[in-house]
Motif scaffolding. Structure first.
Motif, short mmCIF file in Angstrom:
data_model
loop_
_atom_site.label_atom_id
_atom_site.label_comp_id
_atom_site.label_asym_id
_atom_site.label_seq_id
_atom_site.Cartn_x
_atom_site.Cartn_y
_atom_site.Cartn_z
N ALA A 62 -60.20 2.78 24.70
CA ALA A 62 -58.91 2.15 24.39
C ALA A 62 -57.78 2.65 25.28
O ALA A 62 -56.73 2.01 25.39
N VAL A 63 -57.96 3.78 25.94
CA VAL A 63 -56.92 4.34 26.81
C VAL A 63 -56.83 3.52 28.10
O VAL A 63 -57.85 3.07 28.64
N ASP A 64 -55.62 3.30 28.59
CA ASP A 64 -55.41 2.60 29.86
C ASP A 64 -55.65 3.59 31.00
O ASP A 64 -54.74 4.28 31.44
N TRP A 65 -56.88 3.67 31.47
CA TRP A 65 -57.25 4.69 32.45
C TRP A 65 -56.63 4.45 33.82
O TRP A 65 -56.44 5.39 34.58
N LYS A 66 -56.32 3.22 34.14
CA LYS A 66 -55.62 2.94 35.40
C LYS A 66 -54.24 3.62 35.38
O LYS A 66 -53.84 4.28 36.34
N SER A 67 -53.52 3.46 34.26
CA SER A 67 -52.19 4.09 34.14
C SER A 67 -52.30 5.61 34.16
O SER A 67 -51.48 6.30 34.76
N ALA A 93 -61.98 -1.34 34.20
CA ALA A 93 -61.53 -0.27 33.31
C ALA A 93 -62.50 0.91 33.35
O ALA A 93 -62.09 2.07 33.38
N ALA A 94 -63.81 0.60 33.40
CA ALA A 94 -64.81 1.67 33.47
C ALA A 94 -64.70 2.44 34.77
O ALA A 94 -64.86 3.67 34.79
N GLU A 95 -64.39 1.73 35.85
CA GLU A 95 -64.24 2.40 37.15
C GLU A 95 -63.04 3.34 37.15
O GLU A 95 -63.11 4.45 37.67
N TRP A 96 -61.92 2.88 36.54
CA TRP A 96 -60.75 3.76 36.46
C TRP A 96 -61.06 5.00 35.62
O TRP A 96 -60.64 6.10 35.94
N LYS A 97 -61.80 4.80 34.58
CA LYS A 97 -62.20 5.93 33.73
C LYS A 97 -63.05 6.92 34.51
O LYS A 97 -62.86 8.14 34.43
N GLN A 98 -63.99 6.39 35.32
CA GLN A 98 -64.84 7.26 36.14
C GLN A 98 -64.02 8.02 37.19
O GLN A 98 -64.28 9.18 37.47
N LYS A 99 -63.00 7.33 37.74
CA LYS A 99 -62.14 7.98 38.74
C LYS A 99 -61.39 9.15 38.11
O LYS A 99 -61.26 10.23 38.70
N CYS A 100 -60.89 8.95 36.89
CA CYS A 100 -60.18 10.03 36.18
C CYS A 100 -61.13 11.20 35.92
O CYS A 100 -60.77 12.36 36.14
N GLU A 101 -62.33 10.87 35.46
CA GLU A 101 -63.30 11.92 35.14
C GLU A 101 -63.68 12.71 36.38
O GLU A 101 -63.77 13.95 36.35
N ALA A 102 -63.87 12.01 37.50
CA ALA A 102 -64.25 12.67 38.74
C ALA A 102 -63.09 13.47 39.33
O ALA A 102 -63.27 14.58 39.85
N GLU A 103 -61.87 12.91 39.27
CA GLU A 103 -60.70 13.55 39.87
C GLU A 103 -60.41 14.91 39.24
O GLU A 103 -60.08 15.86 39.93
N TRP A 104 -60.52 14.99 37.91
CA TRP A 104 -60.12 16.21 37.20
C TRP A 104 -61.29 16.97 36.59
O TRP A 104 -61.07 17.98 35.91
N GLY A 105 -62.51 16.52 36.84
CA GLY A 105 -63.67 17.22 36.30
C GLY A 105 -63.64 17.30 34.79
O GLY A 105 -63.78 18.39 34.22
N LEU A 106 -63.47 16.19 34.13
CA LEU A 106 -63.26 16.16 32.68
C LEU A 106 -64.59 16.21 31.93
O LEU A 106 -65.00 15.23 31.29
N GLN A 107 -65.24 17.33 32.00
CA GLN A 107 -66.50 17.50 31.29
C GLN A 107 -66.24 17.85 29.83
O GLN A 107 -65.53 18.81 29.53
N GLY A 108 -66.80 17.06 28.92
CA GLY A 108 -66.63 17.33 27.50
C GLY A 108 -65.30 16.89 26.95
O GLY A 108 -64.97 17.20 25.80
#
Length: 257
Positions: free
Chosen positions: A48-53, A27-42
């Protein structure tokens, strides 16, 4: 026997702990992928979010409208010039264009004849009859992969873009109405309307852009209601105002205050 059972239980507990850690790491890896993919700074990114989905849905940076060009044209190609046949094609009047309007709700409103510019006593053989063709679509932002904290706290920019043909059929041939709606699909949190007036004194036949950026709209947005209206004309033959490449895009950019 008791020792074996205790050992078995200990091994089972260790395996279950390992599986839980593996799931947590995944789950942490999916979260990191989302953060890296879209540059989600801040951006608030609760565990609790399903980051894979979310990652698989890719809700940021893509067009959330379905079937954005149902008439089959592209803004990268000039709209076709109207054709004027030697003889009227015949048949009943037509008031809406042909196309595959899947995912759109459509409606046609035939307008009364406009006789306002005709002097009294003048006999007219034929007048064009206009109609509005309305298309609308509702985007469910959470179903597309966005999450509450992003929409409520970060409030990313929601970019609206549309292109319509300068058909020169009338002074007003296009309208855009976009509403940001709350979870009840009724409460309007923000609204944008555009009703451009055409310049009838100069002939121009291109795609015309209409766009808007929603920002700092406040918490609670869950739906985007997109509606545009295009004016068509019928006089012996059907003359449409075309549109193409409609879009609703959520960008991973914080709204300006």
């Amino acid at each position: 026997m008791l020792q074996r059972r205790s050992r078995f239980l200990l091994i089972s507990e260790e395996r279950e702990t390992t599986r839980s850690l593996s799931r947590a790491m995944s789950a942490a890896e999916w979260k990191q992928k989302c953060e890296a993919e879209w540059g989600l700074q801040g951006v608030p990114m609760p565990d609790a979010v399903d980051w894979k989905s979310v990652y698989e849905a890719k809700p940021l940076g893509r067009n959330l409208l379905k079937n954005p060009a149902p008439i089959g044209f592209s803004k990268d190609t000039p709209p076709p010039e109207p054709e004027y046949p030697d003889a009227p094609p015949g048949g009943p009047p037509r008031f809406q264009p042909e196309g595959n309007f899947a995912s759109w709700t459509t409606k046609t409103e035939v307008l009364p004849y406009d006789t306002s510019g005709i002097p009294e006593g003048v006999v007219v053989c034929g007048l064009p009859q206009h109609s509005w063709f309305t298309l609308e679509q509702v985007v469910d932002l959470k179903a597309e992969g966005l999450w509450d904290e992003l929409l409520d706290k970060f409030q990313p920019e929601i970019v609206i873009q549309d292109w319509y043909e300068e058909s020169q059929l009338h002074d007003y041939i296009y309208e855009l109405h976009v509403k940001l709606l709350a979870a009840d699909k009724t409460t309007i949190i923000s609204l944008h309307t555009a009703k451009p007036k055409e310049n009838m004194s100069v002939y121009s036949h291109n795609w015309k852009e209409v766009s808007h950026v929603f920002s700092s709209y406040g918490p609670g947005v869950r739906y985007v209601h997109f509606q545009h209206r295009l004016k068509n004309s019928f006089l012996n033959d059907f003359f449409p105002t075309r549109f193409t490449d409609s879009s609703v895009i959520v960008k991973p950019v914080r709204s300006s205050s």
